[in-house]
Design an enzyme around this catalytic site. Structure first.
Site, short mmCIF file in Angstrom:
data_model
loop_
_atom_site.label_atom_id
_atom_site.label_comp_id
_atom_site.label_asym_id
_atom_site.label_seq_id
_atom_site.Cartn_x
_atom_site.Cartn_y
_atom_site.Cartn_z
N CYS A 1 -0.58 -12.75 -10.26
CA CYS A 1 -0.31 -11.40 -9.74
C CYS A 1 1.18 -11.11 -9.64
O CYS A 1 1.58 -9.99 -9.33
CB CYS A 1 -0.99 -11.22 -8.39
SG CYS A 1 -0.37 -12.36 -7.15
N CYS B 1 -9.76 -24.49 -14.42
CA CYS B 1 -8.50 -24.07 -13.81
C CYS B 1 -8.05 -22.77 -14.49
O CYS B 1 -8.24 -22.61 -15.69
CB CYS B 1 -7.47 -25.18 -14.01
SG CYS B 1 -5.76 -24.64 -13.84
N CYS C 1 -31.44 -17.33 -29.13
CA CYS C 1 -30.61 -18.53 -29.17
C CYS C 1 -31.51 -19.68 -29.62
O CYS C 1 -32.59 -19.88 -29.06
CB CYS C 1 -30.05 -18.85 -27.78
SG CYS C 1 -29.38 -20.51 -27.66
N CYS D 1 -17.50 -12.26 -34.57
CA CYS D 1 -17.80 -12.98 -35.81
C CYS D 1 -19.13 -13.72 -35.70
O CYS D 1 -19.84 -13.61 -34.73
CB CYS D 1 -16.68 -13.95 -36.11
SG CYS D 1 -16.37 -15.09 -34.78
#
Lengths: 156, 533
Positions: free
Chosen positions: B146, B188, B306, B319
């Protein structure tokens, strides 16, 4: 949203004072920091050399927690850019599972430029063009150059 | 490696299943579990008799176990504790490692013993300092997300040392947990840092409601990570069911399971019980039945499932390299094959598309010719579906009927239970009958088909007869003779259903049916494994 404004204006400043090679970044509307326009000169030693490409970058309201969207406004013959008016780009860093809030617009723009230097035919958006890139480089270069001549002439 | 695994798994039968399960590529191990459904011609009579002994009881029943949410939690905790003790690592880290290894404890331990640094790195637990994470105020700190740098700004860093302000961390986590439904693999916030958020860091950062959602999602990934576990699809049911039936065996068995909540569903595809029809057949049938609607056309034109978790996926740009949002499976949109095995071969996909395009056109032309045949089966299928719905209304009326009957005949509550039994039998039998028509539609004609149709006819007649009795007015139902008849008929219906299902399942397991479609489908992957002995 003030925290995002701070970050965005900082990033914009960074990008305008030391832009990635061959790029000029402007705001189409002074009041809207979320829409950037980018002019990209085709990297040397590529079929895109001397071409001038316009791109748009829009930052979502959730930025930097959501990835920006980058599109080619100028038509381009490239395996990873859709060959239509939308000019969508397939860039892994922009996928939600890869985007990190600490990622920077500058990094994204560098990646876009890198894509022109090194197309990635293994992750194609245009299978036909990727195919051509892989099997008939001369033809690919020719097509890419003719697209540059047709759409991406400087001053056009 | 095999013998090692066997040794470990011998210690606990439960682990055996888990171990085998994640070891999908190990065909020999997987096959062994399914010996019963061997499709080889039985040239050895001794083997045959042994097999039929194994199959005592009904061959269409599969073994399964129901887990309540607390059991799911306990199972995770147990495994975490075990790894925590064996590898002497913190519980948070053990949890991350187990999730990284999709809860394959044996492989985790083996790989870790082999090369701990590499495994830790891969699981997102890279080099760590010993200091436990905490919220800190660091003078001169500026948050890279920020860009705030005010004094007293609370900041946080995981062991990787990438520090951001607490607000940004929270927003990032909220985005991941609330918007993206991510839990086990939140990294992270630093570009390129693959360190996974551990539960202790989350405890420090998250509000309690978000933490609750996080736990919920973690539980979900535990079930979704394991092929032998599935959520019960009934609304509001929080149970998971464990069943060892593998995907590649779904052309040989129809694994219907009974959740503790009372919902009967197929472990293979999570749809309502569809015995005797195998999953792939059901999928094709339902698709076919829905083909008329615009929605179905749109879905078939714009989405695919899937290949791993069957979630329906719409490709709205980008893609061909697809990553399933739910299970993270990476595949090629063109050929649906594994992306990792894809390498530079996407060129073939282009060709594949052309070929399948012409195949699709051929198939369309054929389907018009066979429309009439289809309607024959569809009408009967739809009729049973409709009747089952009516019977269900009836079931709600049954209770009323039972009360009325008590007053009319002087029978006790226990004595009128036969009505309830009849109603339930009707429902189950109609469900089975319904699917026999979808089954028959795809069946090639031969002697077996005739036996099947006889069985179908017997069951159908019995069901219709029982249905008729069931609808008689109270005055007639009070007749003691009708009660006996009805009880007999109920028992008969149940018996006919078992006979039909048993026969179908048996032939299916032994590969005796000839279908007009390929039951392996695109999703089964493994395909035929060839001669084994």
């Amino acid at each position: 949203m003030s925290s995002a404004q701070k970050r965005i204006s900082k990033e914009f400043q960074e990008c305008t004072t030391s832009p990635p090679p061959g790029m000029t970044i402007t705001l189409p509307s002074e009041t809207d920091l979320h829409k950037w326009s980018i002019q990209l000169t085709g990297p040397p030693n590529t079929p895109y050399a001397n071409g001038v490409f316009n791109l748009t970058l829009s930052l979502p309201t959730e930025y930097p927690f959501k990835a920006p969207a980058v599109n080619f406004a100028t038509r381009i013959w490239h395996p990873n850019v859709t060959n239509d008016a939308t000019g969508n780009i397939c860039l892994s860093v922009l996928k939600p599972e890869n985007w990190k809030p600490a990622s920077r617009v500058k990094g994204v723009l560098e990646a876009v430029r890198q894509l022109l230097v090194e197309p990635n035919p293994d992750d194609p958006l245009e299978a036909r063009i990727a195919d051509e890139f892989r099997t008939d480089r001369a033809e690919f270069d020719k097509n890419a150059r003719s697209y540059v001549a047709q759409y991406a002439k400087a001053g056009k | 490696m095999d013998s090692d695994d066997d040794f470990i798994s011998n210690m606990s039968s439960e682990d055996d299943v888990m171990q085998d399960d994640t070891d999908n590529d190990d065909l020999s191990a997987a096959d062994e579990e399914f010996d019963v459904f061997d499709d080889e011609p039985d040239d050895n009579p001794a083997v045959t008799s042994m097999k039929s002994d194994k199959k005592k009881g009904v061959s269409f029943d599969v073994s399964f176990r129901v887990y309540r949410p607390i059991d799911v939690q306990n199972q995770q905790d147990e495994m975490i504790d075990e790894v925590n003790m064996i590898l002497e690592m913190k519980k948070e880290d053990a949890a991350i490692m187990l999730r990284h290894f999709r809860w394959n404890k044996e492989r985790l331990i083996e790989d870790y013993m082999d090369n701990p640094t590499k495994v830790l790195e891969a699981a997102g637990l890279g080099p760590s300092s010993s200091r436990p994470p905490e919220l800190e105020v660091i003078p001169g700190f500026m948050c890279d997300i920020c860009c705030e740098d005010e004094d007293g700004l609370l900041s946080f860093a995981m062991k990787c040392g990438h520090r951001y302000c607490a607000d940004c961390y929270r927003r990032y986590l909220t985005q991941k947990i609330r918007e993206e439904g991510e839990a086990a693999r939140i990294q992270c916030p630093t570009d390129g840092c693959q360190r996974i958020m551990d539960s202790r860091s989350l405890d420090i950062l998250l509000t309690s409601d978000l933490n609750e959602r996080y736990r919920e999602l973690l539980n979900r990934t535990f079930v979704e990570d394991k092929d032998i576990l599935k959520w019960c699809p009934a609304p509001d049911c929080e149970n998971a069911v464990e069943c060892g039936i593998k995907k590649k065996d779904l052309d040989k068995v129809v694994p219907t399971v009974d959740c503790a909540c009372g919902h009967r569903f197929c472990f293979g595809c999570s749809l309502n019980d569809h015995q005797p029809a195998p999953c792939e057949l059901v999928k094709k049938w339902l698709k076919k039945c829905a083909d008329d609607s615009e929605t179905a056309n749109w879905i078939s034109a714009n989405t695919k499932e899937c290949p791993k978790c069957n979630s329906t996926i719409e490709k709205n740009g980008g893609c061909n390299h697809m990553t399933c949002r739910k299970c993270k499976h990476e595949f090629c949109w063109m050929c649906m094959g594994l992306w990792s095995e894809h390498g530079t071969a996407w060129y073939n996909c282009n060709r594949f598309e052309e070929k399948s395009g012409s195949e699709a056109r051929d198939a369309q032309a054929k389907s018009r010719v066979s429309l009439e045949r289809y309607l024959h089966y569809y009408n009967r299928y739809a009729n049973h579906e409709q009747s089952a719905r009516l019977d269900k209304d009836m079931y709600q009326k049954t209770e009323k009927k039972m009360v009325q009957l008590q007053t009319a005949s002087g029978m006790s509550w226990i004595e009128v239970q036969y009505l309830n039994m009849a109603s339930q039998a009707l429902q189950t039998c109609r469900q089975t009958l319904k699917w026999t028509y979808a089954f028959a539609f795809y069946l090639a004609r031969n002697n077996l088909t005739e036996i099947f149709e006889d069985n179908q006819k017997d069951l159908e007649m019995a069901v219709e007869a029982l249905s008729e009795m069931f609808e008689k007015p109270i005055t007639e139902l009070a007749d003691a003779k009708l009660k006996v008849d009805m009880m007999d008929k109920t028992a008969y219906c149940k018996k006919r259903r078992v006979i039909l299902l048993d026969d179908t399942a048996d032939n299916l397991a032994n590969g005796r049916w000839t279908f007009s479609i390929d039951l392996k489908g695109l999703t089964a992957g493994a395909g035929s494994t060839g001669p084994r002995r």
